[in-house]
Design a protein around this motif. Structure first.
Motif, mmCIF file in Angstrom:
data_model
loop_
_atom_site.group_PDB
_atom_site.id
_atom_site.type_symbol
_atom_site.label_atom_id
_atom_site.label_comp_id
_atom_site.label_asym_id
_atom_site.label_seq_id
_atom_site.Cartn_x
_atom_site.Cartn_y
_atom_site.Cartn_z
ATOM 1 N N ALA A 176 0.870 -1.180 0.053
ATOM 2 C CA ALA A 176 -0.015 0.073 0.039
ATOM 3 C C ALA A 176 0.790 1.227 0.187
ATOM 4 C CB ALA A 176 -0.941 -0.116 1.221
ATOM 5 N N VAL A 177 2.155 1.188 -0.485
ATOM 6 C CA VAL A 177 2.946 2.298 -0.418
ATOM 7 C C VAL A 177 2.293 3.345 -1.069
ATOM 8 C CG1 VAL A 177 5.080 3.000 -1.205
ATOM 9 C CG2 VAL A 177 5.071 0.804 0.239
ATOM 10 N N GLN A 178 1.772 3.313 -2.324
ATOM 11 C CA GLN A 178 1.469 4.442 -3.002
ATOM 12 C C GLN A 178 -0.081 4.667 -2.491
ATOM 13 O OE1 GLN A 178 2.994 6.346 -5.000
ATOM 14 N NE2 GLN A 178 4.893 5.451 -5.122
ATOM 15 N N ALA A 179 -0.728 3.894 -1.834
ATOM 16 C CA ALA A 179 -2.071 4.483 -1.571
ATOM 17 C C ALA A 179 -2.254 5.224 -0.086
ATOM 18 C CB ALA A 179 -2.768 2.984 -1.308
ATOM 19 N N VAL A 180 -1.243 4.824 0.826
ATOM 20 C CA VAL A 180 -1.430 5.479 1.894
ATOM 21 C C VAL A 180 -0.993 6.933 1.773
ATOM 22 C CG1 VAL A 180 -0.405 5.770 4.295
ATOM 23 C CG2 VAL A 180 -0.853 3.469 3.464
ATOM 24 N N GLY A 181 -2.096 7.693 2.458
ATOM 25 C CA GLY A 181 -2.041 9.221 2.376
ATOM 26 C C GLY A 181 -2.924 9.680 1.077
ATOM 27 N N LYS A 182 -3.224 8.751 0.183
ATOM 28 C CA LYS A 182 -3.832 9.445 -1.038
ATOM 29 C C LYS A 182 -5.400 9.017 -0.977
ATOM 30 C CE LYS A 182 0.168 9.043 -4.311
ATOM 31 N NZ LYS A 182 1.273 8.517 -3.278
ATOM 32 N N ILE A 183 -5.787 7.637 -0.299
ATOM 33 C CA ILE A 183 -6.950 7.114 -0.377
ATOM 34 C C ILE A 183 -7.217 6.548 1.165
ATOM 35 C CG2 ILE A 183 -7.507 6.669 -2.790
ATOM 36 C CD1 ILE A 183 -6.469 3.868 -2.401
ATOM 37 N N PRO A 184 -8.136 6.390 1.472
ATOM 38 C CA PRO A 184 -8.318 5.760 3.075
ATOM 39 C C PRO A 184 -7.873 4.253 2.754
ATOM 40 C CG PRO A 184 -10.340 6.682 2.488
ATOM 41 C CD PRO A 184 -9.509 6.811 1.159
ATOM 42 N N VAL A 185 -7.012 3.853 3.740
ATOM 43 C CA VAL A 185 -6.404 2.528 3.801
ATOM 44 C C VAL A 185 -6.790 2.079 5.212
ATOM 45 C CG1 VAL A 185 -4.415 1.001 3.759
ATOM 46 C CG2 VAL A 185 -4.429 2.955 2.039
ATOM 47 N N ASP A 186 -7.533 1.157 5.391
ATOM 48 C CA ASP A 186 -8.180 0.445 6.493
ATOM 49 C C ASP A 186 -7.917 -1.037 6.417
ATOM 50 O OD1 ASP A 186 -9.797 -0.878 8.561
ATOM 51 O OD2 ASP A 186 -10.718 0.996 8.815
ATOM 52 N N PHE A 187 -6.722 -1.488 7.312
ATOM 53 C CA PHE A 187 -6.215 -2.626 7.293
ATOM 54 C C PHE A 187 -7.106 -3.575 7.663
ATOM 55 C CE2 PHE A 187 -4.053 -5.994 9.863
ATOM 56 C CZ PHE A 187 -3.357 -6.670 8.733
ATOM 57 N N ALA A 188 -8.179 -3.456 8.715
ATOM 58 C CA ALA A 188 -9.061 -4.351 9.134
ATOM 59 C C ALA A 188 -10.240 -4.717 7.968
ATOM 60 C CB ALA A 188 -9.630 -4.039 10.331
ATOM 61 N N ASP A 189 -10.608 -3.407 7.430
ATOM 62 C CA ASP A 189 -11.448 -3.585 6.476
ATOM 63 C C ASP A 189 -11.067 -4.270 5.191
ATOM 64 O OD1 ASP A 189 -14.067 -2.637 4.968
ATOM 65 O OD2 ASP A 189 -12.623 -1.515 3.824
ATOM 66 N N LEU A 190 -9.809 -3.904 4.818
ATOM 67 C CA LEU A 190 -9.251 -4.765 3.813
ATOM 68 C C LEU A 190 -9.206 -6.167 3.672
ATOM 69 C CD1 LEU A 190 -6.463 -2.322 2.519
ATOM 70 C CD2 LEU A 190 -8.310 -2.824 1.233
ATOM 71 N N GLY A 191 -8.996 -6.680 5.061
ATOM 72 C CA GLY A 191 -8.950 -8.090 5.422
ATOM 73 C C GLY A 191 -7.737 -8.897 4.954
ATOM 74 N N VAL A 192 -6.527 -8.169 4.467
ATOM 75 C CA VAL A 192 -5.263 -8.733 4.022
ATOM 76 C C VAL A 192 -4.855 -9.168 5.371
ATOM 77 C CG1 VAL A 192 -5.360 -7.295 2.051
ATOM 78 C CG2 VAL A 192 -4.174 -6.348 4.267
ATOM 79 N N ASP A 193 -3.460 -9.945 5.219
ATOM 80 C CA ASP A 193 -2.790 -10.429 6.251
ATOM 81 C C ASP A 193 -1.580 -9.713 6.898
ATOM 82 O OD1 ASP A 193 -4.025 -13.285 6.713
ATOM 83 O OD2 ASP A 193 -3.675 -13.201 4.706
ATOM 84 N N MET A 194 -1.259 -9.082 5.548
ATOM 85 C CA MET A 194 0.060 -7.817 5.891
ATOM 86 C C MET A 194 -0.040 -6.849 4.754
ATOM 87 S SD MET A 194 3.310 -10.834 6.062
ATOM 88 C CE MET A 194 2.817 -11.583 4.705
ATOM 89 N N LEU A 195 0.373 -5.664 5.332
ATOM 90 C CA LEU A 195 0.548 -4.214 4.577
ATOM 91 C C LEU A 195 1.672 -3.604 4.648
ATOM 92 C CD1 LEU A 195 -2.614 -2.268 3.692
ATOM 93 C CD2 LEU A 195 -0.572 -1.310 4.780
ATOM 94 N N ALA A 196 2.256 -3.208 3.812
ATOM 95 C CA ALA A 196 3.255 -2.405 3.910
ATOM 96 C C ALA A 196 3.012 -0.792 3.325
ATOM 97 C CB ALA A 196 4.373 -2.859 2.787
ATOM 98 N N LEU A 197 3.828 -0.180 4.162
ATOM 99 C CA LEU A 197 3.828 1.406 3.942
ATOM 100 C C LEU A 197 5.157 2.125 3.928
ATOM 101 C CD1 LEU A 197 3.253 3.221 6.669
ATOM 102 C CD2 LEU A 197 1.852 1.473 6.787
#
Length: 381
Positions: A176-197
């Motif tokens: 999510a490096v190019q998403a964080v700060g541009k669109i809402p990024v909600d780890f729990a809502d996405l349901g992924v196991d791991m997320l990078a920023l």
């Protein structure tokens, strides 16, 4: 920003350090030497700063504070997720960044590349097929799917991919490096196991980032040492950088919807100007959902590097696709996967905007593009 730059339009490469990040980092430096592993009062203060930053980030990213691992940036976060996951094979979208693709291939485990459509959106049917094929009984697969492309800005259907991965017992990692700060990024809502920023993409300092790991997911550390970050990432934490990252995240998330609307309008203005000046130009992923502020386009009559030099001489900072590839003259693998002819793909230019971009920056770019368009017409005559 250097004085020679009149219009900085390369925010996807790196965002300017925000005022909030600067203030937070300066406050930490003024405290004196701080090692969060030390037992004395200064060490306790350092630990408090880090945990406060972790709480702040968790609030804005929809995760638990203890799920956040602080790293040196997006590349380390991606490598930790890919190499450290207890999996037998990888399913990687063709759009993924080299920081995801290369560690998967270097692991020695099987890697399946997942096809994308003409806009760069992952083929979910292909994902299902690959998950069924060569299924391993001893360990799950890891699906790697970015939230937003660093090149085209296209937003991937991560929610749907998670549902498919769960059906087959696979883990899923989201860059999510190019998403964080541009669109809402909600780890729990996405349901992924791991997320990078990565902090420097949204106004934080370079050289710091995070990997969010869902509770219960086992992860083999890349770095062994003092056991920092709950034994998941050893090494003394960069207290000032972590504080700056948290401050930048909090700032960029304020009024995000309004900021996104403004940047989308600027991108529309930019792309209208491009079409007017260069009717033959191709704007990639223009019909797909994209993060605001990213425009990736090519013209069949120019050389990308020559165009970059032209803009640079006019004080306009843009790039030829991914900043990681721009200096190497490599053709975008993502565009090739989208079915773009190689000769056109090598002519791509990326313009990317952020909170500090204004209408005057777009005007400067279009004025420079107009001069370049006149040169192209003279050359064609």
């Amino acid at each position: 920003m250097t004085r020679s730059v009149r219009a900085y339009l390369d925010w996807n490469a790196t965002a300017p350090l925000s005022a909030a990040a600067q203030a937070a980092m300066r406050a930490v430096w003024e405290e004196g030497p701080l090692n969060p592993s030390a037992r004395h009062r200064a060490g306790q203060r350092a630990r408090a700063i880090i945990e406060e930053a972790r709480e702040t980030m968790a609030t804005h990213l929809g995760c638990r504070p203890e799920e956040i691992i602080f790293t040196s940036g997006g590349t380390e976060s991606a490598n930790l997720a890919v190499k450290g996951a207890p999996v037998a094979r990888y399913l990687v979208s063709f759009m993924e960044h080299p920081a995801v693709m290369r560690p998967a291939k270097a692991s020695g485990r099987p890697v399946s590349l997942i096809e994308v459509d003409e806009n760069g959106i992952v083929d979910l049917n292909a994902l299902s097929r690959h998950l069924v094929a060569d299924a391993a009984d001893d360990a799950p697969a890891l699906v790697c799917l970015m939230r937003a492309s660093n090149e085209t800005g296209v937003i991937e259907p991560v929610h749907q991919a998670v549902d498919i991965a769960r059906e087959h017992g696979a883990l899923i990692f989201c860059d999510a490096v190019q998403a964080v700060g541009k669109i809402p990024v909600d780890f729990a809502d996405l349901g992924v196991d791991m997320l990078a920023l990565s902090a420097h993409k949204f106004g934080g300092p370079q050289g710091t980032g995070a990997l969010i790991v869902r509770e219960g997911v086992e992860l083999e550390p890349l770095l062994h040492g003092g056991g920092q970050e709950r034994r998941r990432r050893s090494g003394t934490e960069n207290v000032a950088a972590i504080a700056g990252m948290a401050a930048a995240l909090a700032e960029v998330c304020e009024n995000m919807a309004e900021k996104a609307k403004r940047l989308s309008a600027l991108r529309d203005e930019l792309e209208a100007g491009i079409r007017a000046l260069l009717p033959e130009a191709v704007i990639f992923s223009k019909d797909a959902p994209r993060v605001p502020g990213t425009c990736y386009f090519a013209h069949p009559a120019w050389d990308a590097q020559t165009a970059l030099m032209h803009f640079d001489l006019d004080g306009i900072a843009v790039s030829a696709g991914s900043a990681c590839h721009a200096g190497k003259g490599e053709v975008s693998r993502a565009l090739i996967a989208m079915g773009v002819p190689r000769d056109l793909a090598k002519r791509a230019i990326r313009v990317s905007m952020g909170p500090g971009t204004g209408k005057e920056d777009i005007a400067l770019f279009l004025h420079s593009l107009e001069k370049l368009a006149r040169r192209l017409k003279r050359s064609a005559a």
